[in-house]
Structure formats: structure tokens, C-alpha cells
Design an enzyme around this catalytic site. Structure first.
Site, short mmCIF file in Angstrom:
data_model
loop_
_atom_site.label_atom_id
_atom_site.label_comp_id
_atom_site.label_asym_id
_atom_site.label_seq_id
_atom_site.Cartn_x
_atom_site.Cartn_y
_atom_site.Cartn_z
N TYR A 54 0.56 -0.93 -0.14
CA TYR A 54 0.09 0.43 -0.14
C TYR A 54 0.66 1.22 -0.13
O TYR A 54 1.95 1.62 1.02
CB TYR A 54 -0.71 0.26 1.07
CG TYR A 54 -1.64 1.64 1.48
CD1 TYR A 54 -3.35 1.23 0.80
CD2 TYR A 54 -1.80 2.03 2.06
CE1 TYR A 54 -3.92 2.21 0.57
CE2 TYR A 54 -2.40 3.65 1.86
CZ TYR A 54 -3.72 3.47 1.18
OH TYR A 54 -4.74 4.48 0.80
N ASP A 97 9.34 2.52 1.01
CA ASP A 97 8.10 3.44 1.32
C ASP A 97 8.27 3.76 2.63
O ASP A 97 7.81 2.56 3.78
CB ASP A 97 7.00 3.41 1.36
CG ASP A 97 5.72 4.10 1.50
OD1 ASP A 97 5.22 4.58 2.07
OD2 ASP A 97 4.63 3.64 0.80
N LYS A 133 2.34 10.55 7.36
CA LYS A 133 1.41 10.06 8.44
C LYS A 133 1.92 11.69 9.56
O LYS A 133 1.50 12.49 9.35
CB LYS A 133 1.93 9.41 8.74
CG LYS A 133 1.21 7.81 8.14
CD LYS A 133 -0.43 7.70 7.78
CE LYS A 133 -1.61 6.59 6.78
NZ LYS A 133 -0.46 6.25 6.37
C1 LIG Z 1 -0.86 5.59 4.88
C2 LIG Z 1 -0.01 5.44 3.70
C3 LIG Z 1 0.65 6.26 2.38
C4 LIG Z 1 -0.56 6.76 1.80
O1 LIG Z 1 0.21 8.31 2.61
P1 LIG Z 1 -1.55 9.37 2.76
O2 LIG Z 1 -1.21 10.52 3.13
O3 LIG Z 1 -2.40 8.93 3.37
O4 LIG Z 1 -1.18 9.42 1.47
C5 LIG Z 1 1.76 5.51 1.40
N1 LIG Z 1 2.33 4.15 1.73
C6 LIG Z 1 2.38 3.57 3.47
C7 LIG Z 1 2.80 2.73 3.94
C8 LIG Z 1 1.33 4.40 4.04
O5 LIG Z 1 0.66 3.72 5.61
#
Ligand SMILES: *Cc1c(COP(=O)(O)O)cnc(C)c1O
Length: 441
Positions: free
Chosen positions: A165, A248, A275
């Protein structure tokens, strides 16, 4: 390993129906607001993850680690805004940083010193980040990191993982989501180095990808940590193929003093953040090797544009800087991470004692309760789970005054006290023991 006694279907359905009815009866105002919301927002919703049956919780106010819903029920907030709420709901240092920025004036349409402060703090904290740029969300940070990798390498494809994700426009279950950005994506299996490395070292160089985009722990995919060997194989294969490795760390950068890259001692080419990084205000960031990030230097002829009205908005810059340097310095990050590891061990002990078909995965303060028996190393291991048991646990814990994500995810904020954690572990024990007849007998 315990043997799985299949949950008994009839009584389980009844228990879920009863728990939903109890939830509904006790929340007349929540239901009324949901009815009103549905007239203007599709399904009453503007953020898919927050929806749950029979209608979602609606919070009126929050302080420290407490949430109060519109019907006046209070909960200990264990979800911590899906990890963006690291600082709790009323941290005075964060609040002061924001009000000071407001007093200086918002929406200035120009550079300020605040983005330098936050950029310097980010580069100091995460040593593989030599240069950084800010975005409005983690999603945008990943889209920009991928764009940078494609421009830098002159190649098209992205390698990503099933269960990964990276934001609403870059999400992969068994395949890409229908709302994904239309990139050419090659999917591999998480924690399976061979499956990924074979995509990097394709024999004809025309099909070599631009980058590998990987979470050091699958977050939304269920808090499944990567094996060290998996990530170090990816690192080696990426270097050999001239493919950029993107970590990420939108969720995981809070882990220990230097995020998962620091913990594992593996250096990515690019990293994305988000976040909590904006101190609770909306923000994302991407950064890494200076030679890649220089592509965005606007003084260079032919530089890549990177726009965003709110990229340097002073609320996020100021709150993010105060958070990272004053509230969550490296030593606090190490201690907080250890608290999360202890909570996971305590929860596992409670589950073991209740003989319940659950487990808890995660690392540090990012945890996920799953309705599964035994080890979880990949999203496929979650398939055998019983979603009705998880829904029941979620509703039972709400009734006992504890809030986590409907999917069983929790992210500890700094505001959660030791007494609240002890109370939560005891509530888990109570909730599981009360439902024991559903899986034994
Ligand atoms: C929450 C999240 C995102 C997306 O961030 P947003 O600010 O909600 O767009 C991307 N990668 C990971 C691993 C996340 O937990």
C-alpha cells in the site's frame, strides 16, 4: 502451534448481529449524523477506510489519548489516526508550534524559514536522505518518488508487491487497484526475494524496471515485517541492475531512531515519508540521493517540475519540525518503539492463554491483531482468517472503551499511558474469554 478449531458459523453470525444491534442502539446521534451525511457524501463517507458496519463511529472531540463520540462515549485511542497521530490530540509543543505559525500569517505564497528547518531535521534524522522535497500526502510522495526514479533511469516499469500500500492511487492486493495511477507495474510476492529479484535482473535490458517500491513492513497489508534477508537481497539486486530502491517509510519511519532503514542497516536510494511527519497536519515527503533529487533543482535547465500549493504550508512545516526535534527525538523514538514491542508480547500472551484463534503482527508501535492462528509472513497467510471474529472483537473492544481500526490495526501514540495499555491488555483478555464458546466447544 495450536490446532485451529473452526469458528462455529451459526452462533458466530448471531453474535455479530447482536453486537451490531447493541452498537446501533447505544448511538442514536451517530446514526442521525450518518443519515444526514449520506445526503451529501456518497455513503456518508469521504475516506473509505473509516467506514464500518452498521454505521461508522463519529468523534466529537479528542484530547490526550481519549476520543469522545457524538453520543458521549469515551474511548482510549489506540489507533492514533492510522499512525499520523503519533503526538496525541493535545500535545502542547505541537499546539504552540501551530499557533505561533498562525500568528505569523498563513498562506504566504513564498518561501519561509520553516521548510528549511524541517528539511534539515529530516536529513539529520534519516541519513540516506541527502535532499528532500515536501508534498501534501504520502500518496503524492510515492507518486513523485516513482516519477523521479523513472526520469533518472529513463525506464518505465515499477516493481511493487502484492499486499503493498503506497496510497490510494498505488495500492496492490493480488493485482493493482482499479483506481491506481496508470503505471506499468510488475508485481512480486512480499518476503520472497527470488520472485522480486528475477524481475530486476531480466536478461534483455529493455525490460529492466526503473525502481522497486517496497514497504519495510507491509502496513495496510497487515503489519507484516520484511525479513532482513529479503530486503538486503533486493538492495543487492537493485544495485547490480541499476534500479532505484525506494523504501516507503510513510508509516514505519517512526520506528526507532532512524526508521526501518536505520534499524535494518539497509540504505535505500529514495525514501518516502508521511503520516506523523507533519505533526498531525497533512504532509508527505520524498527524498534520498542528492544526484537523483537534483533533477528537481529549478535553477537547472530542463529540471523536473514539482508543484503543490501547500508543499511548504507553515502549519505542517512548523508542527512537523517541533514534533521531530522536540517531542520525538531519537531517544524517545527508541523508548516508544520498545513500548510497542512489549505491548505485542503482552497481547500474544493473552491470546495464548485464551486459546483464541488470533495473532498479533507488527514492529514497534505499529501492530495488527489478526483472526488467524499461527505465523504470518505474507498476505497469503491472512487468507484463512475469520473476518467475523475480527468484527466482533472490534465491536466488543469499543463497548469496553478501546478504539482500534476495524481491520485490527493499532498505532500507539505518545499520549497513551502505561495504565491505559494495561487496561487495554486486560480488556482484550475479557473480550476473548467472553467469546471462547465460539471457537472451542
Ligand atoms: C498511509 C500510507 C500512504 C499514503 O499516505 P497518505 O498521506 O494517506 O496519502 C503511503 N504509504 C504507506 C506505507 C502508508 O501507510
Amino acid at each position: 502451534m495450536r490446532t485451529l478449531t473452526p469458528a462455529r458459523s451459526g452462533p458466530l453470525d448471531e453474535a455479530v448481529t447482536e453486537a451490531r444491534a447493541r452498537y446501533s442502539e447505544r448511538r442514536p446521534r451517530t446514526r442521525a449524523l450518518h443519515d444526514r451525511a449520506q445526503q451529501y457524501l456518497p455513503g456518508g463517507n469521504t475516506r473509505s477506510v473509516l467506514y464500518h458496519h452498521p454505521f461508522p463511529l463519529r468523534i466529537d472531540r479528542a484530547w490526550d489519548a481519549i476520543l469522545e463520540d457524538v453520543d458521549g462515549h469515551q474511548y482510549v485511542d489506540l489507533l492514533g489516526e492510522y499512525s499520523a497521530g503519533l503526538y496525541g490530540h493535545s500535545n502542547p509543543v505541537i499546539a504552540k508550534a501551530m499557533t505561533d505559525a498562525l500568528a505569523e500569517g498563513i498562506s504566504r505564497g513564498a518561501h519561509t524559514r520553516h521548510e528549511i528547518d524541517l528539511a534539515q531535521a529530516v536529513c539529520a534524522r534519516f541519513p540516506s536522505i541527502e535532499r528532500v522535497r515536501f508534498t501534501n500526502s504520502g500518496t503524492e510522495a510515492n507518486l513523485m518518488a516513482v516519477t523521479a526514479a523513472r526520469a533518472f533511469t529513463g525506464r518505465e516499469a515499477i516493481v511493487a508487491f502484492r499486499g503493498g500500500y503506497h496510497g490510494g492511487l498505488l495500492t496492490f492486493k493480488s493485482g493493482p487497484s482499479e483506481v491506481n495511477a496508470p503505471y506499468e507495474v510488475l508485481l512480486a510476492d512480499y518476503n520472497d526475494a527470488d520472485s522480486a529479484c528475477s524481475l530486476l535482473t531480466a536478461t534483455d535490458s529493455a525490460s529492466t524496471p526503473a525502481c522497486v517500491l517496497v514497504e519495510p513492513m507491509l502496513g495496510s497489508g497487515g503489519c507484516i515485517p520484511a525479513d532482513h534477508a529479503f530486503l538486503s537481497s533486493l538492495r543487492a539486486a537493485a544495485t547490480e541492475a541499476g534500479v532505484l530502491l525506494i523504501f516507503d517509510e510513510v508509516m514505519t519511519s517512526r520506528t526507532g531512531a532512524g526508521g526501518m532503514a536505520g534499524r535494518l542497516g539497509i540504505t535505500p536510494d529514495l525514501t518516502t515519508l508521511g503520516k506523523y511527519i507533519g505533526g498531525g497536519s497533512s504532509l508527505g515527503a520524498f527524498g534520498g540521493r542528492a544526484d537523483v533529487m537534483e533533477l528537481f533543482d529549478p535553477a537547472r535547465p530542463g529540471s523536473l517540475p514539482h508543484a503543490g500549493t501547500f508543499n511548504n504550508n507553515v502549519l505542517s512545516m512548523s508542527a512537523g519540525y517541533a514534533g521531530l526535534t522536540k517531542v520525538y527525538p531519537p531517544e524517545v523514538a527508541e523508548r516508544h518503539t520498545a513500548r510497542g514491542d512489549k505491548l505485542r508480547a503482552d497481547l500474544l500472551a493473552v491470546i495464548e492463554r485464551a486459546g483464541a484463534p488470533f495473532t498479533v503482527t507488527g514492529t514497534g508501535t505499529l501492530l495488527n491483531v489478526h483472526p488467524v492462528n499461527g505465523q504470518v509472513r505474507s498476505p497469503a497467510d491472512l487468507a484463512a482468517g475469520e473476518p467475523r471474529l475480527l468484527e466482533l472483537l472490534f465491536l466488543d473492544l469499543l463497548e469496553l472503551g478501546y478504539y482500534l481500526a476495524p481491520r485490527g490495526y493499532l498505532a500507539l501514540s505518545l499520549a497513551v499511558t502505561g495504565a491505559q495499555l494495561d487496561g487495554f491488555v486486560a480488556a482484550m483478555a475479557r473480550a476473548l474469554v467472553a467469546r471462547q464458546s465460539l471457537w472451542s466447544g
